[in-house]
Design a protein around this motif. Structure first.
Motif, PDB file in Angstrom:
ATOM      1  N   GLY A 158     -39.582 -22.607  45.836  1.00 34.91           N
ATOM      2  CA  GLY A 158     -40.461 -23.149  46.886  1.00 34.91           C
ATOM      3  C   GLY A 158     -40.714 -24.640  46.743  1.00 34.91           C
ATOM      4  O   GLY A 158     -40.758 -25.376  47.733  1.00 34.91           O
ATOM      5  N   THR A 176     -49.541 -20.764  48.480  1.00 31.93           N
ATOM      6  CA  THR A 176     -49.480 -20.604  47.033  1.00 31.93           C
ATOM      7  C   THR A 176     -50.738 -19.902  46.529  1.00 31.93           C
ATOM      8  O   THR A 176     -51.637 -19.591  47.321  1.00 31.93           O
ATOM      9  N   TYR A 197     -53.469 -18.440  49.223  1.00 32.41           N
ATOM     10  CA  TYR A 197     -53.539 -17.113  49.865  1.00 32.41           C
ATOM     11  C   TYR A 197     -54.524 -16.188  49.159  1.00 32.41           C
ATOM     12  O   TYR A 197     -54.998 -15.211  49.746  1.00 32.41           O
ATOM     13  N   LEU A 319     -44.620 -14.373  35.706  1.00 36.98           N
ATOM     14  CA  LEU A 319     -44.126 -14.630  37.066  1.00 36.98           C
ATOM     15  C   LEU A 319     -44.924 -13.840  38.102  1.00 36.98           C
ATOM     16  O   LEU A 319     -45.068 -14.255  39.251  1.00 36.98           O
ATOM     17  N   GLY A 322     -48.513 -15.439  38.566  1.00 41.50           N
ATOM     18  CA  GLY A 322     -48.555 -16.838  39.010  1.00 41.50           C
ATOM     19  C   GLY A 322     -48.829 -17.828  37.891  1.00 41.50           C
ATOM     20  O   GLY A 322     -49.417 -18.873  38.125  1.00 41.50           O
ATOM     21  N   GLY A 326     -43.528 -24.419  39.402  1.00 36.24           N
ATOM     22  CA  GLY A 326     -42.109 -24.747  39.255  1.00 36.24           C
ATOM     23  C   GLY A 326     -41.418 -23.662  38.458  1.00 36.24           C
ATOM     24  O   GLY A 326     -41.865 -22.510  38.434  1.00 36.24           O
TER      25      GLY A 326
HETATM   26  P1  NDP Z   1     -41.221 -18.211  41.271  1.00 34.69           P
HETATM   27  O1  NDP Z   1     -41.083 -19.356  40.363  1.00 34.69           O
HETATM   28  O2  NDP Z   1     -41.747 -18.477  42.637  1.00 34.69           O
HETATM   29  O3  NDP Z   1     -42.135 -17.157  40.489  1.00 34.69           O
HETATM   30  C1  NDP Z   1     -42.919 -16.249  41.010  1.00 34.69           C
HETATM   31  C2  NDP Z   1     -44.148 -16.806  41.765  1.00 34.69           C
HETATM   32  O4  NDP Z   1     -44.407 -15.919  42.840  1.00 34.69           O
HETATM   33  C3  NDP Z   1     -45.409 -16.792  40.914  1.00 34.69           C
HETATM   34  O5  NDP Z   1     -45.611 -17.999  40.242  1.00 34.69           O
HETATM   35  C4  NDP Z   1     -46.522 -16.493  41.924  1.00 34.69           C
HETATM   36  O6  NDP Z   1     -47.095 -17.706  42.379  1.00 34.69           O
HETATM   37  C5  NDP Z   1     -45.781 -15.838  43.093  1.00 34.69           C
HETATM   38  N1  NDP Z   1     -46.178 -14.432  43.222  1.00 34.69           N
HETATM   39  C6  NDP Z   1     -46.150 -13.484  42.255  1.00 34.69           C
HETATM   40  N2  NDP Z   1     -46.588 -12.307  42.747  1.00 34.69           N
HETATM   41  C7  NDP Z   1     -46.902 -12.536  44.050  1.00 34.69           C
HETATM   42  C8  NDP Z   1     -47.418 -11.717  45.098  1.00 34.69           C
HETATM   43  N3  NDP Z   1     -47.690 -10.406  44.889  1.00 34.69           N
HETATM   44  N4  NDP Z   1     -47.632 -12.272  46.305  1.00 34.69           N
HETATM   45  C9  NDP Z   1     -47.359 -13.578  46.520  1.00 34.69           C
HETATM   46  N5  NDP Z   1     -46.866 -14.412  45.585  1.00 34.69           N
HETATM   47  C10 NDP Z   1     -46.638 -13.881  44.362  1.00 34.69           C
HETATM   48  O7  NDP Z   1     -39.821 -17.538  41.486  1.00 34.69           O
HETATM   49  P2  NDP Z   1     -38.530 -18.234  42.118  1.00 34.69           P
HETATM   50  O8  NDP Z   1     -38.918 -19.480  42.804  1.00 34.69           O
HETATM   51  O9  NDP Z   1     -37.470 -18.270  41.099  1.00 34.69           O
HETATM   52  O10 NDP Z   1     -38.111 -17.182  43.221  1.00 34.69           O
HETATM   53  C11 NDP Z   1     -38.827 -17.111  44.428  1.00 34.69           C
HETATM   54  C12 NDP Z   1     -38.332 -15.904  45.205  1.00 34.69           C
HETATM   55  O11 NDP Z   1     -36.952 -16.108  45.557  1.00 34.69           O
HETATM   56  C13 NDP Z   1     -38.397 -14.628  44.387  1.00 34.69           C
HETATM   57  O12 NDP Z   1     -38.808 -13.578  45.233  1.00 34.69           O
HETATM   58  C14 NDP Z   1     -36.956 -14.426  43.921  1.00 34.69           C
HETATM   59  O13 NDP Z   1     -36.655 -13.083  43.704  1.00 34.69           O
HETATM   60  C15 NDP Z   1     -36.176 -15.030  45.076  1.00 34.69           C
HETATM   61  N6  NDP Z   1     -34.864 -15.561  44.753  1.00 34.69           N
HETATM   62  C16 NDP Z   1     -33.856 -15.250  45.612  1.00 34.69           C
HETATM   63  C17 NDP Z   1     -32.611 -15.760  45.443  1.00 34.69           C
HETATM   64  C18 NDP Z   1     -31.584 -15.426  46.464  1.00 34.69           C
HETATM   65  O14 NDP Z   1     -30.391 -15.654  46.217  1.00 34.69           O
HETATM   66  N7  NDP Z   1     -31.973 -14.881  47.605  1.00 34.69           N
HETATM   67  C19 NDP Z   1     -32.284 -16.608  44.281  1.00 34.69           C
HETATM   68  C20 NDP Z   1     -33.439 -16.966  43.473  1.00 34.69           C
HETATM   69  C21 NDP Z   1     -34.675 -16.432  43.703  1.00 34.69           C
HETATM   70  P3  NDP Z   1     -48.530 -17.750  43.123  1.00 34.69           P
HETATM   71  O15 NDP Z   1     -49.429 -18.497  42.201  1.00 34.69           O
HETATM   72  O16 NDP Z   1     -48.225 -18.477  44.399  1.00 34.69           O
HETATM   73  O17 NDP Z   1     -48.978 -16.334  43.349  1.00 34.69           O
END
Ligand code: NDP
Length: 332
Positions: A158, A176, A197, A319, A322, A326
């Motif tokens: 993101g 976030t 959120y 993860l 949260g 990064g």
């Molecule tokens: P993140 O670094 O974004 O790690 C997870 C973050 O998601 C947390 O820090 C948390 O932040 C948030 N989160 C956790 N649980 C929830 C929830 N229940 N509702 C809302 N937010 C939540 O991971 P990435 O940036 O590496 O990946 C982001 C997304 O992209 C993931 O879903 C991953 O599976 C996907 N992805 C897809 C790829 C593809 O090829 N399509 C490749 C790489 C990743 P907060 O403080 O905001 O809650």
């Protein structure tokens, strides 16, 4: 030689727990031709690994009970029986969670050890940056002046999406999970607005309030109710990239939500899921783009680094609560 490894001890039900992991000693085999002995430097932990803990068919095979978890990593070559790598080289690839390991040279690529910081190969200059670049530029095709909403905005992907959208001349709104992350997104990473959120009761209204001209592009990292709220604010011919659905990775029931087809129809919107590995032909352009923007100082980045091999399970669990801003990485 013995080395420590971390195996999957049980398949999690819902949110994974520490008890689902087990530390143990294992013996390293002798090095064979075309193999290298590696000492990991950094392991990446990623949300998709949660899916691999289930005994289910997917685009990547499931982890096996009592076998080491594996993930993307950077390592130093300690000993080599490969023509491709020599001791001291830094390599990247999928590696089992072990303190020392032996892998085939076919699984690895050599990286430039002069890259500072080298961990960027696991984050902005690796799969994470490429996911952001491909999802935004190839799926959403942003135009200057459009409004882009990014969920999981403070996460690894993101954070890059929002900044590329700004470079493209868009207005960018991040969603976030904490006030600190909101502040960083706006004050340090140039997002126009950000919404916490966790403290917002009516997300749909909150998004409508900050997106006064509606939402042209939605880069979805989380799914669930956050995405339902964004969908209520779509503009005509909006584009939605479905990148991740982390809010549902721990679901124990089939998640049910509103029917989206009437919105997609009435707004002539396009919603497309994508897996970054299906866009390999775009990787060289993507790496060029990301490397140049980082060098120019137009793309900034952040990593949350847990210290020590023993912290791998905690970093992974973090993860889902949260704990990262990064990319979440473990320094071995
Ligand atoms: P993140 O670094 O974004 O790690 C997870 C973050 O998601 C947390 O820090 C948390 O932040 C948030 N989160 C956790 N649980 C929830 C929830 N229940 N509702 C809302 N937010 C939540 O991971 P990435 O940036 O590496 O990946 C982001 C997304 O992209 C993931 O879903 C991953 O599976 C996907 N992805 C897809 C790829 C593809 O090829 N399509 C490749 C790489 C990743 P907060 O403080 O905001 O809650």
């Amino acid at each position: 030689m013995d080395t420590k490894q971390i195996v999957l001890s049980s398949r999690p039900k819902g949110i994974p727990q520490l008890i689902d992991f087990r530390f143990e000693l294992t013996e390293l085999a002798n090095l064979k031709d075309e193999e290298v002995l590696l000492k990991p430097i950094y392991f990446s932990v990623d949300p998709y690994m949660r899916g691999r803990m289930n005994d289910a068919k997917s685009y990547i095979h499931a982890f096996q009970i009592d076998k080491p978890i594996e993930g993307n990593a950077l390592a130093t070559v300690i000993e080599s029986r490969s023509e491709k790598f020599k001791p001291g080289d830094i390599v990247m690839g999928m590696m089992p969670w072990k303190e020392m390991l032996i892998v085939s040279d076919k699984e690895l690529i050599k990286v430039d050890s002069k890259q500072e910081p080298i961990s960027y190969y696991l984050s902005i200059l690796g799969m994470t940056g490429l996911t952001a670049y491909i999802g935004l530029m190839h799926i959403c095709k942003p135009l200057a002046g459009e409004t882009v909403v990014v969920s999981g905005a403070g996460g690894a992907v993101g954070l890059v999406v929002g900044q590329i959208a700004k470079i493209q001349g868009c207005r960018v709104i991040g969603i976030t999970g904490s006030d600190d992350k909101v502040k960083l997104l706006v004050e340090k990473f140039g997002f126009d607005e950000a919404i916490n959120y966790k403290t917002t009761t009516y997300m749909s209204n909150a998004i409508g309030t900050v997106c006064t001209d509606g939402v042209d592009i939605y880069f979805d990292n989380v799914g669930g109710e956050i995405s339902d709220a964004v969908m209520n604010n779509l503009n005509y011919q909006a584009r939605i990239a479905v990148c991740g659905q982390i809010s549902m990775y721990n679901s124990t029931v089939v998640p049910v939500g509103p029917r989206l087809e009437p919105i997609l129809l009435s707004k002539s919107a396009t919603m497309r899921g994508f897996l970054v590995n299906n866009f390999r032909s775009e990787f060289p352009d993507g790496i060029d783009y990301l490397t140049n923007r980082v060098k120019e100082g137009k793309l900034d980045y952040s990593e949350t680094i847990f210290q020590g091999f023993g912290q791998l399970p905690n970093a992974f669990l973090g993860l889902f609560s949260g704990e990262n801003f990064g990319k979440m990485i473990v320094k071995v």
